[in-house]
Structure formats: C-alpha cells, structure tokens
Design a protein around this motif. Sequence first.
Motif, PDB file in Angstrom:
ATOM      1  N   TYR A 268      -4.720  -5.284   0.953  1.00 54.36           N
ATOM      2  CA  TYR A 268      -3.572  -5.301   1.877  1.00 54.36           C
ATOM      3  C   TYR A 268      -4.025  -5.394   3.326  1.00 54.36           C
ATOM      4  N   LYS A 269      -5.317  -5.127   3.554  1.00 55.89           N
ATOM      5  CA  LYS A 269      -5.852  -5.157   4.927  1.00 55.89           C
ATOM      6  C   LYS A 269      -5.593  -6.507   5.584  1.00 55.89           C
ATOM      7  N   GLY A 270      -5.669  -7.566   4.742  1.00 55.56           N
ATOM      8  CA  GLY A 270      -5.500  -8.923   5.256  1.00 55.56           C
ATOM      9  C   GLY A 270      -4.157  -9.155   5.923  1.00 55.56           C
ATOM     10  N   TYR A 271      -3.177  -8.282   5.640  1.00 56.10           N
ATOM     11  CA  TYR A 271      -1.837  -8.468   6.210  1.00 56.10           C
ATOM     12  C   TYR A 271      -1.649  -7.734   7.524  1.00 56.10           C
TER      13      TYR A 271
ATOM     14  N   PRO B 142       0.820  -1.215   0.000  1.00 58.40           N
ATOM     15  CA  PRO B 142       0.000   0.000   0.000  1.00 58.40           C
ATOM     16  C   PRO B 142       0.851   1.260   0.000  1.00 58.40           C
ATOM     17  N   ASN B 143       0.241   2.378  -0.290  1.00 58.83           N
ATOM     18  CA  ASN B 143       0.911   3.674  -0.225  1.00 58.83           C
ATOM     19  C   ASN B 143       1.514   3.877   1.155  1.00 58.83           C
ATOM     20  N   GLY B 144       2.709   4.402   1.166  1.00 60.95           N
ATOM     21  CA  GLY B 144       3.338   4.723   2.441  1.00 60.95           C
ATOM     22  C   GLY B 144       4.013   3.540   3.106  1.00 60.95           C
ATOM     23  N   GLY B 145       4.053   2.402   2.426  1.00 64.40           N
ATOM     24  CA  GLY B 145       4.628   1.193   3.018  1.00 64.40           C
ATOM     25  C   GLY B 145       6.146   1.184   3.071  1.00 64.40           C
ATOM     26  N   GLY B 146       6.782   2.035   2.246  1.00 69.88           N
ATOM     27  CA  GLY B 146       8.249   2.101   2.271  1.00 69.88           C
ATOM     28  C   GLY B 146       8.919   1.678   0.973  1.00 69.88           C
ATOM     29  N   LYS B 147       8.139   1.450  -0.085  1.00 69.35           N
ATOM     30  CA  LYS B 147       8.694   0.924  -1.341  1.00 69.35           C
ATOM     31  C   LYS B 147       9.665   1.914  -1.998  1.00 69.35           C
ATOM     32  N   THR B 148       9.246   3.168  -2.072  1.00 67.76           N
ATOM     33  CA  THR B 148      10.126   4.170  -2.702  1.00 67.76           C
ATOM     34  C   THR B 148      11.370   4.405  -1.847  1.00 67.76           C
ATOM     35  N   THR B 149      11.174   4.411  -0.528  1.00 67.42           N
ATOM     36  CA  THR B 149      12.325   4.548   0.374  1.00 67.42           C
ATOM     37  C   THR B 149      13.327   3.425   0.118  1.00 67.42           C
ATOM     38  N   LEU B 150      12.819   2.205  -0.066  1.00 68.85           N
ATOM     39  CA  LEU B 150      13.702   1.068  -0.347  1.00 68.85           C
ATOM     40  C   LEU B 150      14.495   1.312  -1.633  1.00 68.85           C
ATOM     41  N   SER B 151      13.824   1.793  -2.674  1.00 69.79           N
ATOM     42  CA  SER B 151      14.519   2.001  -3.953  1.00 69.79           C
ATOM     43  C   SER B 151      15.581   3.100  -3.806  1.00 69.79           C
TER      44      SER B 151
END
Length: 246
Positions: free
Chosen positions: A241-244, A36-45
């Motif tokens: 993503y709620k399921g996680y 989801p948005n804000g999960g950290g994906k761009t930070t990781l890249s």
Amino acid sequence: MALEVLNLSVSIGEKEILKDVTFRLERGETTILMGPNGGGKTTLSFAIMGHPKYNVSGKILLDGEDISKLPTHERALKGLGLAFQNPVEIPGLRFSSLLNAISIKKRTGELDMSKIDPKVIVWAGRKLGEVGLDRSFLEREVNIGFSGGEKKRSEIVQLMAMDPKYLILDEPDSGLDVDGIKIIGNIVNGLKANGKGILIITHHAEITKFVKPDKVMIMLNGSIVEEGGAELIEKVESRGYKGYER
Ligand code: ADP
Ligand code: MG
C-alpha cells in the motif's frame, strides 16, 4: 439494480474518517475493497449500515431508494446485510433462537423469540454443514466461546438467514485457515450466482484465489485512491500500500 454510495463523508467529533467516498455495488457482482489497517474500511461498512455514532454526509441509495436517514434495522429489512469484522458475543441467546427469530421476522414482520420453526432448524443444520460447523453450535449462545474462525463462519450463516440483496463482509477471511477461506469463497461465489451484490473488505489477497472480483477498490486514509479490475490485486501484492501514499 445497485447499492450506490454517493459522496459519503464520515466524522466522529472533530475527526474526519471518510472523505467523499463514491462507488456502486451492482447485483450479481463481487467487489473487493482493500486497504491498510486504519484506512476506514470498517467505518465505511458501519456508516452504510447506519451506525448511530457517526456524523455522516452524502447519500446511500438502495435500488434507487434513499436509505441514508433510515435506522439500521430498517436498512437491514430493505436488504442490506453486514458480517462484522469483530462479531459480537450475545450471552443468553441461543444460536438456533437467533436464526429462528431472523427467519420469522423476515417472513412475517413480527419479532417472536418464542416460536421454533422446525424447518428453520433443518435449514440451519444444513447451512452450518456448508460453512464447516457442527450442528451442535445451534444449541450454543451466539459466539460465546467460539474461536475467531468459528465466529466468522457463524456470521455467514446469520447473513444467509437474513438473505439480504447486498452483503458487506468485513474481513471474512481473518482468523480462518486456508480451508476456511476456500469455504467462504465458494459461498460468496454461490451468492453472486444468485444475484446478490457483494462487497468483500480485506487487507490481503488470499481470498482472491477463490473469488474472482468484478471490481477492486483501494482505500487509504478514508478515500478510494484507485479502482479497477483484478489486476489491482497483483499491483498491491507486489508494491504494497506504500505505493499509494502521497
Ligand atoms: P480499517 O477497517 O480500514 O482498518 P477503521 O474504519 O476501523 O479502519 O478505522 C479508520 C480510522 O478511524 C482509524 O484511524 C480509527 O482509529 C478511527 N476510528 C474508528 N472508530 C473511531 C472512534 N469511535 N473514535 C475515533 N476514531 C475512530
Ligand atoms: Mg476494519
């Protein structure tokens, strides 16, 4: 050979954004990172590329070599490439000059913005055609006045000029219509066939109609909460993503 991210934690000031992220990106494979948005994906890249604004712990190995302490441009020269979620506009720099400079730097190690190699221009015209952009884009300033989708396409051409061993594509599908996503998907498949290691970051499953991932990872709140194969995409599609969330 692989890009290995080992126990990567990232913070800005007091705020911890990534927590102990570990994964491998194999050459000749496509991995999809969803979340989801804000999960950290761009930070990781950004952290993998060596953006200086983060406090980073952990290691990043490129074909076994520790690149964790190298500045961004050296990581790029070693074979790491990133297509930004939000490509930057560069006033005053013609797209053709940028592609020329990348190509000359790549071949000779020199940064020379003045030389124009006609072969690069021919190559660039062909690549623009492949991503669905008119060759008149070569005369324009990088990303200035480009639509969202045009920026995404221009970003892919820049990456192809850099010809990295490992590519991180941060939401290459955002802002693109279905034809555009198909084009990007086909290019990814071609890069994979050429032995590149590819990480596609996305938050929706559209691109997986065209790209069959070898691996899927789900990132939530700065951690990878699940890893698996393409079946994870269906799970996310049906449960969200709620399921996680715990
Ligand atoms: P994603 O790409 O998965 O949507 P991001 O990596 O962009 O997520 O953001 C992860 C979290 O880090 C968000 O909560 C975001 O607000 C925060 N963040 C990103 N950059 C900064 C920054 N410069 N300062 C503080 N927080 C930041
Ligand atoms: Mg993002």
